[in-house]
Structure formats: structure tokens, C-alpha cells
Write a protein that holds these residues in place. Structure first.
Motif, PDB file in Angstrom:
ATOM      1  N   VAL A  61       0.848  -1.193   0.000  1.00  0.00           N
ATOM      2  CA  VAL A  61       0.000   0.000   0.000  1.00  0.00           C
ATOM      3  C   VAL A  61       0.882   1.239   0.000  1.00  0.00           C
ATOM      4  CG1 VAL A  61      -1.776   1.302   1.218  1.00  0.00           C
ATOM      5  CG2 VAL A  61      -1.829  -1.197   1.240  1.00  0.00           C
ATOM      6  N   LEU A  62       0.678   2.094  -0.992  1.00  0.00           N
ATOM      7  CA  LEU A  62       1.297   3.411  -1.040  1.00  0.00           C
ATOM      8  C   LEU A  62       0.283   4.406  -0.490  1.00  0.00           C
ATOM      9  CD1 LEU A  62       3.608   5.326  -2.009  1.00  0.00           C
ATOM     10  CD2 LEU A  62       2.385   5.465  -4.206  1.00  0.00           C
ATOM     11  N   TRP A  63       0.651   5.152   0.533  1.00  0.00           N
ATOM     12  CA  TRP A  63      -0.308   6.014   1.207  1.00  0.00           C
ATOM     13  C   TRP A  63       0.256   7.413   1.419  1.00  0.00           C
ATOM     14  CZ3 TRP A  63       1.898   7.723   5.693  1.00  0.00           C
ATOM     15  CH2 TRP A  63       2.860   6.906   6.285  1.00  0.00           C
ATOM     16  N   GLY A  64      -0.660   8.357   1.554  1.00  0.00           N
ATOM     17  CA  GLY A  64      -0.280   9.732   1.834  1.00  0.00           C
ATOM     18  C   GLY A  64      -1.285  10.385   2.753  1.00  0.00           C
ATOM     19  N   HIS A  65      -0.806  10.999   3.822  1.00  0.00           N
ATOM     20  CA  HIS A  65      -1.648  11.740   4.757  1.00  0.00           C
ATOM     21  C   HIS A  65      -1.432  13.241   4.551  1.00  0.00           C
ATOM     22  CE1 HIS A  65      -1.256   8.069   7.704  1.00  0.00           C
ATOM     23  NE2 HIS A  65      -2.050   7.816   6.672  1.00  0.00           N
ATOM     24  N   ASN A  66      -2.503  14.015   4.611  1.00  0.00           N
ATOM     25  CA  ASN A  66      -2.415  15.474   4.511  1.00  0.00           C
ATOM     26  C   ASN A  66      -1.604  15.884   3.287  1.00  0.00           C
ATOM     27  OD1 ASN A  66      -2.478  18.217   5.026  1.00  0.00           O
ATOM     28  ND2 ASN A  66      -1.236  18.118   6.884  1.00  0.00           N
ATOM     29  N   LEU A  67      -2.049  15.412   2.124  1.00  0.00           N
ATOM     30  CA  LEU A  67      -1.264  15.585   0.901  1.00  0.00           C
ATOM     31  C   LEU A  67      -1.095  17.045   0.503  1.00  0.00           C
ATOM     32  CD1 LEU A  67      -2.576  12.585  -1.226  1.00  0.00           C
ATOM     33  CD2 LEU A  67      -0.329  12.847  -0.160  1.00  0.00           C
ATOM     34  N   THR A  68      -1.998  17.920   0.907  1.00  0.00           N
ATOM     35  CA  THR A  68      -1.851  19.342   0.583  1.00  0.00           C
ATOM     36  C   THR A  68      -1.045  20.087   1.640  1.00  0.00           C
ATOM     37  OG1 THR A  68      -4.013  19.744   1.605  1.00  0.00           O
ATOM     38  CG2 THR A  68      -3.961  19.425  -0.785  1.00  0.00           C
ATOM     39  N   ASP A  69      -0.552  19.368   2.635  1.00  0.00           N
ATOM     40  CA  ASP A  69       0.361  19.899   3.650  1.00  0.00           C
ATOM     41  C   ASP A  69      -0.241  21.092   4.399  1.00  0.00           C
ATOM     42  OD1 ASP A  69       2.701  19.677   5.089  1.00  0.00           O
ATOM     43  OD2 ASP A  69       3.828  21.033   3.787  1.00  0.00           O
ATOM     44  N   GLU A  70      -1.461  20.910   4.887  1.00  0.00           N
ATOM     45  CA  GLU A  70      -2.125  21.944   5.666  1.00  0.00           C
ATOM     46  C   GLU A  70      -1.587  21.959   7.100  1.00  0.00           C
ATOM     47  OE1 GLU A  70      -4.530  24.051   4.542  1.00  0.00           O
ATOM     48  OE2 GLU A  70      -4.322  23.210   2.528  1.00  0.00           O
ATOM     49  N   ASP A  71      -1.592  23.139   7.709  1.00  0.00           N
ATOM     50  CA  ASP A  71      -1.262  23.246   9.126  1.00  0.00           C
ATOM     51  C   ASP A  71      -2.456  22.787   9.952  1.00  0.00           C
ATOM     52  OD1 ASP A  71       1.262  24.203   8.681  1.00  0.00           O
ATOM     53  OD2 ASP A  71       0.733  26.310   8.956  1.00  0.00           O
ATOM     54  N   VAL A  72      -2.225  21.835  10.840  1.00  0.00           N
ATOM     55  CA  VAL A  72      -3.269  21.323  11.729  1.00  0.00           C
ATOM     56  C   VAL A  72      -2.884  21.708  13.147  1.00  0.00           C
ATOM     57  CG1 VAL A  72      -4.480  19.273  12.538  1.00  0.00           C
ATOM     58  CG2 VAL A  72      -3.697  19.389  10.166  1.00  0.00           C
ATOM     59  N   GLU A  73      -3.621  22.646  13.718  1.00  0.00           N
ATOM     60  CA  GLU A  73      -3.303  23.178  15.035  1.00  0.00           C
ATOM     61  C   GLU A  73      -4.075  22.390  16.090  1.00  0.00           C
ATOM     62  OE1 GLU A  73      -2.563  27.731  13.390  1.00  0.00           O
ATOM     63  OE2 GLU A  73      -4.391  27.240  14.483  1.00  0.00           O
ATOM     64  N   THR A  74      -3.355  21.697  16.952  1.00  0.00           N
ATOM     65  CA  THR A  74      -3.984  20.795  17.912  1.00  0.00           C
ATOM     66  C   THR A  74      -4.013  21.340  19.335  1.00  0.00           C
ATOM     67  OG1 THR A  74      -1.907  19.617  18.340  1.00  0.00           O
ATOM     68  CG2 THR A  74      -3.290  18.806  16.529  1.00  0.00           C
ATOM     69  N   ARG A  75      -3.215  22.361  19.620  1.00  0.00           N
ATOM     70  CA  ARG A  75      -3.177  22.932  20.971  1.00  0.00           C
ATOM     71  C   ARG A  75      -2.665  24.346  20.862  1.00  0.00           C
ATOM     72  NH1 ARG A  75      -4.995  23.899  25.406  1.00  0.00           N
ATOM     73  NH2 ARG A  75      -4.214  23.161  27.416  1.00  0.00           N
ATOM     74  N   GLY A  76      -3.175  25.243  21.697  1.00  0.00           N
ATOM     75  CA  GLY A  76      -2.750  26.631  21.621  1.00  0.00           C
ATOM     76  C   GLY A  76      -2.738  27.310  22.975  1.00  0.00           C
ATOM     77  N   PHE A  77      -1.744  28.176  23.180  1.00  0.00           N
ATOM     78  CA  PHE A  77      -1.640  28.996  24.381  1.00  0.00           C
ATOM     79  C   PHE A  77      -1.470  30.457  23.961  1.00  0.00           C
ATOM     80  CE2 PHE A  77       0.040  24.853  25.660  1.00  0.00           C
ATOM     81  CZ  PHE A  77      -0.673  24.618  26.827  1.00  0.00           C
ATOM     82  N   ARG A  78      -1.850  31.349  24.847  1.00  0.00           N
ATOM     83  CA  ARG A  78      -1.642  32.772  24.576  1.00  0.00           C
ATOM     84  C   ARG A  78      -1.044  33.425  25.826  1.00  0.00           C
ATOM     85  NH1 ARG A  78      -2.465  36.513  20.930  1.00  0.00           N
ATOM     86  NH2 ARG A  78      -2.937  38.655  21.525  1.00  0.00           N
ATOM     87  N   GLY A  89      10.440  41.519  24.944  1.00  0.00           N
ATOM     88  CA  GLY A  89       9.944  41.935  26.250  1.00  0.00           C
ATOM     89  C   GLY A  89       8.789  41.098  26.749  1.00  0.00           C
ATOM     90  N   TYR A  90       8.719  39.861  26.320  1.00  0.00           N
ATOM     91  CA  TYR A  90       7.654  38.937  26.728  1.00  0.00           C
ATOM     92  C   TYR A  90       6.271  39.458  26.342  1.00  0.00           C
ATOM     93  CZ  TYR A  90      11.383  36.632  29.261  1.00  0.00           C
ATOM     94  OH  TYR A  90      12.551  35.994  29.584  1.00  0.00           O
ATOM     95  N   ALA A  91       6.176  39.996  25.136  1.00  0.00           N
ATOM     96  CA  ALA A  91       4.877  40.415  24.611  1.00  0.00           C
ATOM     97  C   ALA A  91       3.986  39.194  24.415  1.00  0.00           C
ATOM     98  CB  ALA A  91       5.056  41.152  23.284  1.00  0.00           C
ATOM     99  N   THR A  92       2.687  39.387  24.518  1.00  0.00           N
ATOM    100  CA  THR A  92       1.733  38.289  24.411  1.00  0.00           C
ATOM    101  C   THR A  92       1.564  37.850  22.962  1.00  0.00           C
ATOM    102  OG1 THR A  92       0.535  39.032  26.370  1.00  0.00           O
ATOM    103  CG2 THR A  92      -0.644  37.589  24.859  1.00  0.00           C
ATOM    104  N   HIS A  93       1.650  36.535  22.738  1.00  0.00           N
ATOM    105  CA  HIS A  93       1.440  35.953  21.416  1.00  0.00           C
ATOM    106  C   HIS A  93       0.623  34.677  21.570  1.00  0.00           C
ATOM    107  CE1 HIS A  93       4.393  38.604  19.551  1.00  0.00           C
ATOM    108  NE2 HIS A  93       5.267  38.258  20.485  1.00  0.00           N
ATOM    109  N   THR A  94       0.091  34.201  20.462  1.00  0.00           N
ATOM    110  CA  THR A  94      -0.536  32.882  20.419  1.00  0.00           C
ATOM    111  C   THR A  94       0.477  31.876  19.900  1.00  0.00           C
ATOM    112  OG1 THR A  94      -2.750  33.770  20.036  1.00  0.00           O
ATOM    113  CG2 THR A  94      -2.380  31.484  19.410  1.00  0.00           C
ATOM    114  N   TYR A  95       0.718  30.844  20.682  1.00  0.00           N
ATOM    115  CA  TYR A  95       1.638  29.773  20.306  1.00  0.00           C
ATOM    116  C   TYR A  95       0.835  28.499  20.101  1.00  0.00           C
ATOM    117  CZ  TYR A  95       5.259  32.920  22.120  1.00  0.00           C
ATOM    118  OH  TYR A  95       6.082  33.999  22.352  1.00  0.00           O
ATOM    119  N   VAL A  96       1.127  27.768  19.022  1.00  0.00           N
ATOM    120  CA  VAL A  96       0.339  26.583  18.697  1.00  0.00           C
ATOM    121  C   VAL A  96       1.244  25.368  18.519  1.00  0.00           C
ATOM    122  CG1 VAL A  96      -1.481  27.936  17.582  1.00  0.00           C
ATOM    123  CG2 VAL A  96       0.382  26.994  16.194  1.00  0.00           C
TER     124      VAL A  96
END
Length: 692
Positions: free
Chosen positions: A644-661, A669-676
Motif C-alpha cells: 500500500v502506497l499512502w499519503g496523509h495530509n497531501l496538501t500539507d495543511e497546518d493542523v493546530e492541535t493545541r494553543g496557548f496565549r 519583552g515577553y509580549a503576548t502571542h498565540t503559540y500553537v
């Protein structure tokens, strides 16, 4: 576009009876659900259940449970580790764990052993099926099943000798090698054994260390099953397995571009030895008995580079620390129940019944090594969390007529929890919890089942361990849920088309939500803790359809629609969340695909899975991006061989599974950002198997 495609897919799924040709269709094989007290055909079970078969796993070349969850409507998961630890069903479920003990909303059962909260053990080699039972289970499961249950069952012993050898290679230096076999040792003793090693460098480049394996996978699974046909009336199944996971953990990018800068990459490891014994005894034609015992011992080490950087990145402002959680978890459980046989029905032979008792004990010892941001010195926290729960349960199913059944179940559970730690935090909880269900199902025709279901579930309260919290924030109360569900299950076109539809409304009382504060002290510091909101609601729709259109062509479409709200809140930590979606609850999900057998030897399969955006947390407003993923497989089978030849996420999309802000970068200077944290990118591989 996402919504439009979702609606089009739903329309196709519901319209297929109008366009199908019965002359070409083949009947779909029966799928049996084993996660309840009695084995039952999926199409006859009056509840929303998704079953993922061994063929589904093989076709997708899935190594771990997290690669299958998108197939199930209204099921999501969170990152925060090398593998999925926590799962959300219908928007309900935890997203992470640090120092505080957690009783999960979604249970994970592997071969009869409870792995709730440590789902990284969900490897899939030689797995027979994965069952996802939504909603409070009412009678069958208790405190760890507020939102539902994920049950993983590996392949069973067989009388005939059989087995296979499998090898895989793929991107990111991924490879696996495994073997499985089963058969009869004697006339009365059957076996199944499997072993697999999986390795991969993972999908992260650490540009500071010039390494590409700091977030890699190293997973070993060994399973053995024995079935002893002790007599004509007694069968004893034993499952013994060992899981050794030695994964890296280096997932968050300070530059927010996917590349990491950590000088001390973390780890996410688990070593588990587990055993379960399941005995079935047909006492007579009137009475059956089942006895289940399980034990598991797990050593868990989860840690990460807390600053996500290296010494010298910003000398005037930087800090450097790691955060490590070393847990020893030991659990054991006993269950015994009696079930009526064919001649043991009561009330004029109209009512099947069962009654049982359940006991579980769990001990979790934690050692946390971390940086104290108040003093900027190394610190340590040790804690011990012990739970014991004793439950009595019973259930009856009464035939009100030839086509109408009424099921009533009740579970009463005594929950005891003791917590103490080196910071002098002590918790002693002792409460009685009640759950149950009432279900009425109507066999409208031989091919259509209609049902209505009401269930009450619960999730025990707990303790927040951080010493900076005030006394009122240290404990939170038990959450209760009333779940209402209407459903239909149809088998059409000579059983070649199956459609399952469920509409649900969950009313949550004293719902648990996670809040956070940023204490006075170090940069990047924050404290997560759980509070009780007054009331919340989760409601939506699930559609699953499978159409075996011809001998060669199979199509499926699974769709989930979800709305979630925090309806009332009396706590300052969630007052601003009233009317907002709950976290990790995407408003739509779908998976749709087609499998076509070009010939007896050659097949191809293509499918799309999609998910709407969702809030990462209840403590900030950062959201994930919505996505659509394309997966494909092409296989060739010849006699005992398959490739079996297989491919996952063939269009190479970003899949964000967890995030902090929050702020964690000393350069600004420790400015606030969203990290995923990102999930699996495009991966292509080749899997070969030889069956014997």
C-alpha cells in the motif's frame, strides 16, 4: 467553502437512496458493538456509536488512535504531548494536565484496562476495532464517562492458525516492523500474539541543536491473548500487554514558524504492563455471569523546555528552566455482573435484566521538578492521589410490543478521593454519585430503528494544587450532565446502504472549565486551574453513512454539527465567557471518501477530512484555523502479499492541535502571542504485508 462542502456532503449522504441501483449493490457486513454489556449489531444499538474496523485502520496505515479520530463526527483531541492524551466528544473533555490530578470526561479502555487520561498508549498494530460510544453511558461506565468512551480491542485468538508480518517506511525517517499470529495451542486453549516497533524522527526541526528528531516517536507494543475454553459453559479470556513509549517532546516554536530553539528538549514517555481477565459463565439457560479483573502499572515522564529557547538568546531578559512531571500510576479493577438468559426473562418473559458490582482503585504518585518563579530557584513538588470507587448498577430491557423496547438503567457510585502534597495541600472527598438512562427504541420497519434516549452522567470534583491560589479556588465540585438524544438507523437497498443520524442536547450543571492567572513573578509564568461554571449546553447533529454501491465501489460520509454555550456563570473567572463557544468544540467536522477496487488485485482510496476553527481555551480567545485534509491510498494485493502506497495530509495543511496565549519571548519583552502545536504534516509512506 467549508460549510458549503459540509452541506453538500450531507445532502449526498441523505440522497443516495434516490440514486442508487439495487441491482449492483452488495450487503454491508454486520458490525458488532462489544462496548456495552451485551454484544449487539451496530444498526440495532439505540445510541450514537462509531466503530472503526481493522480494515479501516489498515487502509489508512494508522499507527495511533489520534490518526483515526477525524473519522468520528463531533470527536476532537488536543495536543500538549507527543501523542493525544485527551479527547473531546461533543465538545466535552479535558485538554491537558500538569500538576493537578484530573478525572477525565472521556474514558479510554484498551483490552478491558482503563487508560483514561493516558491515551498515548493507543497504538494500533493488530487492533481489531475501535469503538466510540458518545454521551454518558449511564449504567455501563461511571466517573470517567461523562462525555463517552473510546474502547480499543486488539485481535482475538482464533482456532485456525493465521498471522502476518508487516513493514512500513515513510517520510521523516519513519519505519515500523511488526508481526502477529494466532491459533490453537491445544483443543481448549487458543492464542494471539503480536509485536511491533515504530520509529520516526517526527515533524519538528530544532535549529538551535541542528536536530530533526527532538519531537520524534519511539513506540514498542507487545500483546498476548489467551482464550481458555474451560468447559462447555465457561470461557476465560486473558490479555497481557506491554507498551514502551519513549517519545521526544519539543513542539512549541518561539518564532511561531514551526522550528524550535530549545536547548533542553523534553520527553513524553510511558512504560506500562497491564493484564485483564474476562470470564463468561453460562450458568443455565436462565442465567449468565461475567467476571472482569484488570491491573495496570504505568511509569510516565512528561517534561519540556519551559522557555522554548537557549541560554544567550537575550541575556538581559532571558530565563532558563525545564518542567518535568514524573508519575507512577497503578490501577486495579474488579467487576461482576449477572445477566438473564433466554429463559431467564422476568415479568412474563418480557424483560431482560442485569445486575452487577464494580470496584476500582487507583494510586498516582507525582514528582514535579520545576523552576519557582518567585525565587528563581529549582523546586520540587511531590503528591499522592488515591481514588476508590464502588458502584452498584442494574438494567432492564422490556419488550412493550413486538417492535418497541424500553430500557432503564441505574448506577450508584461511591467515590472516595484523597490528595496530599509537599505544599501541605490536602483533599479528602467522599460523595455518592448517581447516573442512569432511559431509552425507548422502535423498530419501525425491518430496516429502520428509531430511538429516544435520556442519560445522566457525572464527573467528580477535585483539587487545584497551585499554592498561589486562594482557598476558594483550591477545590471544585462534581459536574452533572443530562443528555437527550433522538436517533435513526436505517439499512437500505438490500443492506448495501447504512445511514445513522443522531440529534442531541446536553445540559451541563456545575460544568468544569479551565481558567488561568498570571502570577506576580517570572516571565512566561501562568497558573491553570479548574472552576465550576453554573450551566452550559452542548447540542448538535451527527450523520454517518456507508454505501457499498457495487462490488468495487464504496463511499462514506460522516458529518458532525456542534453548538456549545456557557449559559450561566457565577464565578469571576468565566463571567466573560457567557454565550461563547466552549473550547475544543469545532462547529462542524466531516470526513468523506471513496474506495474503488480497480481489479481483484488493485484498489485506490481517497478521502477528505475537515474541521472548523475552535477556541483553544476558556482562559483566552485564541482560535485554531479551520482546515481540509486530503488523504489517499493505493494498494496492490497478490495472493498472500499486499503493498500500500499512502499519503496523509497531501496538501500539507497546518493542523493546530493545541494553543496557548501568553508572553514567553525575551527578545520582545515577553509580549503576548498565540503559540500553537502542530499535528501531522504531509507524510507519504509504503506499507507491505505478508499474510500466512
Amino acid at each position: 467553502m467549508h460549510r458549503k462542502f459540509c452541506y453538500i456532503t450531507a445532502a449526498i449522504a441523505l440522497a443516495t437512496p434516490l440514486i442508487a441501483s439495487t441491482s449492483l449493490a452488495n450487503a454491508i457486513e454486520e458490525i458488532v458493538v462489544t462496548g456495552d454489556f451485551r454484544d449487539i449489531d451496530l444498526q440495532e444499538m439505540p445510541a450514537s456509536v462509531t466503530v472503526i474496523t481493522a480494515e479501516d485502520i489498515e487502509r489508512r496505515s494508522a499507527q495511533h488512535l489520534e490518526q483515526l479520530l477525524a473519522l468520528a463526527p463531533n470527536v476532537n483531541f488536543s495536543g500538549g504531548g507527543s501523542r493525544t492524551r485527551y479527547i473531546q466528544i461533543r465538545g466535552i473533555g479535558e485538554r491537558s494536565q500538569f500538576a493537578s490530578p484530573i478525572n477525565p470526561s472521556v474514558g479510554t479502555i484498551i483490552d478491558g484496562v482503563d487508560f483514561s487520561g493516558i491515551g498515548s498508549a493507543g497504538t494500533l498494530f493488530d487492533v481489531e476495532r475501535v469503538e466510540i460510544l458518545r454521551g454518558p453511558q449511564g449504567t455501563r461506565y461511571g466517573a470517567n464517562a461523562l462525555a463517552g468512551i473510546i474502547a480499543i480491542t486488539s485481535a482475538a485468538p482464533s482456532e485456525d492458525f493465521n498471522g502476518y508480518v508487516e513493514a512500513m517506511v515513510g517520510d521523516y525517517d519513519s519505519w515500523s516492523l511488526g508481526a502477529a499470529s494466532g491459533g490453537a495451542l491445544t483443543d481448549d486453549l487458543l492464542y494471539r500474539a503480536s509485536i511491533q516497533q515504530y520509529k520516526s524522527d517526527g515533524y519538528v526541526d530544532n535549529i538551535f541543536l541542528n536536530r530533526d528528531d527532538t519531537n520524534g516517536f519511539d513506540e514498542f507494543t507487545l500483546r498476548t491473548k489467551l482464550r481458555w475454553l474451560a468447559s462447555d459453559n465457561v470461557t476465560i479470556d486473558t490479555a497481557l500487554f506491554f507498551i514502551d513509549i519513549d517519545n521526544g517532546y519539543d513542539a512549541f516554536s518561539l518564532d511561531r514558524n514551526g522550528d524550535t530553539l530549545s536547548d533542553e528538549p523534553g520527553q513524553d514517555t510511558q512504560k506500562t504492563t497491564a493484564i485483564s481477565v474476562n470470564a463468561h459463565w453460562t450458568i443455565s439457560s436462565e442465567l449468565n455471569a461475567q467476571f472482569i479483573a484488570s491491573y495496570a502499572d504505568s511509569d510516565l515522564h512528561y517534561g519540556f523546555d519551559e522557555d522554548w529557547s537557549f541560554i544567550g538568546i537575550a541575556p538581559e531578559f532571558e530565563y532558563s528552566s525545564t518542567d518535568n512531571y514524573i508519575r507512577d500510576r497503578e490501577s486495579s479493577a474488579l467487576e461482576a455482573h449477572l445477566l438473564s438468559g433466554e429463559e431467564g426473562r422476568i415479568f412474563g418473559s418480557s424483560t431482560d435484566w442485569l445486575a452487577g458490582i464494580y470496584f476500582e482503585s487507583r494510586d498516582i504518585d507525582l514528582q514535579r521538578d520545576f523552576l519557582d518563579f518567585d525565587t528563581f530557584t529549582d523546586a520540587q513538588l511531590s503528591s499522592k492521589y488515591q481514588t476508590k470507587n464502588l458502584a452498584l448498577f442494574g438494567e432492564t430491557t422490556t419488550a412493550l410490543s413486538d417492535r418497541v423496547n424500553l430500557t432503564v438503567g441505574l448506577r450508584v457510585e461511591q467515590w472516595d478521593a484523597d490528595y496530599k502534597d509537599s505544599s501541605a495541600v490536602i483533599l479528602d472527598t467522599d460523595e455518592t454519585l448517581y447516573g442512569g438512562k432511559v431509552v425507548i427504541d422502535y423498530q419501525a420497519t425491518d430496516d429502520q430503528l428509531l430511538y429516544a434516549r435520556i442519560a445522566r452522567g457525572y464527573k467528580s470534583g477535585g483539587v487545584n494544587t497551585d499554592g498561589t491560589l486562594n482557598e476558594a479556588e483550591r477545590e471544585f465540585d462534581t459536574e452533572y450532565q443530562w443528555a437527550y438524544e433522538l436517533g435513526s438507523k436505517s439499512s437500505l437497498l438490500d443492506d448495501s446502504l447504512q445511514i445513522r443520524v443522531a440529534a442531541f442536547y446536553n445540559d451541563r450543571q456545575d460544568m468544569h472549565i479551565k481558567d488561568s492567572i498570571i502570577p506576580v513573578g517570572g516571565p512566561g509564568a501562568f497558573v491553570d486551574y479548574i472552576i465550576n461554571a453554573a450551566e452550559g449546553s452542548n447540542y448538535g447533529l451527527e450523520i454517518e453513512s456507508l454505501w457499498q454501491a457495487t462490488d468495487a465501489l464504496q463511499l462514506f460520509a460522516n458529518i458532525g454539527s456542534l453548538r456549545t454555550d456557557i449559559d450561566e456563570c457565577e464565578t469571576a473567572g468565566c463571567i466573560n465567557l457567557v454565550g461563547r463557544d466552549q473550547p475544543h468544540a469545532p462547529r462542524y467536522q466531516y470526513a468523506a471518501g471513496v474506495k474503488f477496487d480497480v481489479s481483484e488485485n488493485l484498489f485506490f482510496q481517497i478521502d477528505i477530512e475537515a474541521k472548523d476553527e475552535f477556541y483553544f481555551s476558556s482562559s483566552h480567545d485564541a482560535k485554531s484555523e479551520s482546515y481540509e485534509l486530503l488523504n489517499a491510498q493505493m494498494g496492490y494485493e497478490f495472493e498472500a502479499w499486499s503493498l500500500v502506497l499512502w499519503g496523509h495530509n497531501l496538501t500539507d495543511e497546518d493542523v493546530e492541535t493545541r494553543g496557548f496565549r501568553f508572553g514567553n519571548d525575551p527578545r520582545d519583552g515577553y509580549a503576548t502571542h498565540t503559540y500553537v502545536q502542530l499535528g501531522e504534516p504531509r507524510v507519504v509512506g509504503l506499507t507491505g504485508r505478508y499474510k500466512f
